[in-house]
Design an enzyme around this catalytic site. Structure first.
Site, PDB file in Angstrom:
ATOM      1  N   TYR A  48     105.632  59.558  89.394  1.00  0.00           N
ATOM      2  CA  TYR A  48     106.368  58.673  88.489  1.00  0.00           C
ATOM      3  C   TYR A  48     105.701  57.305  88.412  1.00  0.00           C
ATOM      4  O   TYR A  48     105.333  56.707  89.429  1.00  0.00           O
ATOM      5  CB  TYR A  48     107.824  58.525  88.936  1.00  0.00           C
ATOM      6  N   ASN A 152     111.254  73.619  88.916  1.00  0.00           N
ATOM      7  CA  ASN A 152     110.685  74.346  87.777  1.00  0.00           C
ATOM      8  C   ASN A 152     110.107  75.714  88.167  1.00  0.00           C
ATOM      9  O   ASN A 152     109.207  76.223  87.494  1.00  0.00           O
ATOM     10  CB  ASN A 152     109.592  73.497  87.093  1.00  0.00           C
ATOM     11  N   LEU A 203     121.303  65.892  79.668  1.00  0.00           N
ATOM     12  CA  LEU A 203     121.892  65.688  78.338  1.00  0.00           C
ATOM     13  C   LEU A 203     121.081  66.383  77.254  1.00  0.00           C
ATOM     14  O   LEU A 203     121.473  66.383  76.085  1.00  0.00           O
ATOM     15  CB  LEU A 203     122.018  64.193  78.026  1.00  0.00           C
ATOM     16  N   GLY A 204     119.969  66.987  77.664  1.00  0.00           N
ATOM     17  CA  GLY A 204     119.138  67.688  76.699  1.00  0.00           C
ATOM     18  C   GLY A 204     118.611  66.755  75.621  1.00  0.00           C
ATOM     19  O   GLY A 204     118.317  65.585  75.872  1.00  0.00           O
ATOM     20  N   PHE A 207     120.881  63.417  72.017  1.00  0.00           N
ATOM     21  CA  PHE A 207     120.793  62.040  71.526  1.00  0.00           C
ATOM     22  C   PHE A 207     119.359  61.630  71.185  1.00  0.00           C
ATOM     23  O   PHE A 207     119.106  60.480  70.856  1.00  0.00           O
ATOM     24  CB  PHE A 207     121.363  61.078  72.572  1.00  0.00           C
ATOM     25  N   ASP A 209     116.875  64.124  69.487  1.00  0.00           N
ATOM     26  CA  ASP A 209     116.345  64.835  68.319  1.00  0.00           C
ATOM     27  C   ASP A 209     117.382  64.911  67.205  1.00  0.00           C
ATOM     28  O   ASP A 209     118.570  65.132  67.465  1.00  0.00           O
ATOM     29  CB  ASP A 209     115.926  66.259  68.699  1.00  0.00           C
TER      30      ASP A 209
END
Length: 288
Positions: A48, A152, A203-204, A207, A209
């Protein structure tokens, strides 16, 4: 036994130079706000900020005088970014020596004596489960990590590691707009093996796309906001939290007002039909 993490985790990826560029004092303030609102776990990765955010957080943590036992620290290792550390190409390194060095480097940067959870950031085709298990055993025996998991990883990749060392967490992409993990066996596998999922980007893209999927969801969420008297982001977190695998959302917001409302999602029980309505609008068709 799993480390006890807060029901919602604070993601630090955006705290540093990759996005918000928070000052030391701003980080101290944000840490305290999180803790005051029962968000006591902080999620890091060595990469990061191009390998800079952990050190910035560590400086703020030292200045904050927050007792170490009041918080939990997660970090990830394994990704070698291109044009950093003399790398010519992005790749993964899960050699025993590198994992141990990476954890020790993260601890130095975070100004902490141990990580509550170490995660392998992304699977590598070249990872050797035996060698990784040796590194984990050494780090645990030295008290440098308390718990271990992956990030992942597919079910089969997790199973490979699980044969050699205990896996207690898998941090995956899971949200109302990215719900494949509950269809491809990933969350089923975690429930079967008592592995706790964490969700990054919980939240995918609702907000972010402006596409048919998010437009449908926003219309529905507008109605649910009136019904539950909660914000859309709280409703989306509650959607994740309702899944029986007991997903832990990793929330990356640095907005203080939003942080103060995060835990509301843990108290909100979406009605079953509303949960399915969110999934239906995300898919754009009825459930099978």
């Amino acid at each position: 036994m799993k480390t006890s993490l807060s029901p919602i985790v604070a993601g630090t990826m955006n705290w540093g130079v990759w996005d918000k560029k928070l000052t030391t004092s701003e980080m101290v303030h944000l840490m305290n706000i999180c803790i005051e609102n029962k968000v006591t776990t902080f999620d890091h990765a060595d990469i990061y900020g191009g390998y800079t955010t952990e050190a910035q957080f560590g400086k703020a943590f030292a200045e904050s005088k927050i007792p170490r036992e009041k918080i939990q620290l997660i970090s990830k290792c394994g990704i070698q970014l291109a044009e950093s550390r003399n790398n010519t190409i992005k790749h993964y390194d899960y050699s025993k020596e590198y994992i141990i060095w990476s954890v020790e480097n993260s601890l130095k940067n975070l100004q902490a004596d141990y990580l509550d959870v170490l995660l392998l950031h992304r699977p590598s085709p070249l990872m050797k489960a035996d060698e990784i298990a040796e590194a984990v055993a050494k780090l645990k025996s030295e008290g440098k990590i308390i718990d271990f998991g992956v990030s992942n990883f597919t079910a089969s990749q997790t199973e490979l590691m699980q044969q050699k060392t205990e896996i207690n967490y898998n941090q995956i992409q899971f949200s109302a707009t990215h719900h494949q993990a509950m269809l491809d066996g990933s969350l089923d596998y975690m429930q079967l093996h008592n592995i706790r999922p964490m969700s990054w980007n919980p939240l995918g893209t609702v907000f972010r796309d402006d596409i048919e999927q998010t437009r449908r969801l926003k219309i529905l969420l507008g109605k649910l906001v009136e019904k539950y008297h909660m914000g859309s982001d709280t409703l989306l977190l509650a959607w994740i939290l309702k899944h029986p695998s007991k997903v832990i959302p990793v929330a990356g917001t640095v907005n203080i007002a939003r942080i103060q409302l995060l835990m509301k999602a843990t108290e909100l029980e979406l009605e079953m039909e509303d949960w399915f309505a969110i999934w239906t609008e995300s898919m754009g068709n009825k459930v099978p």
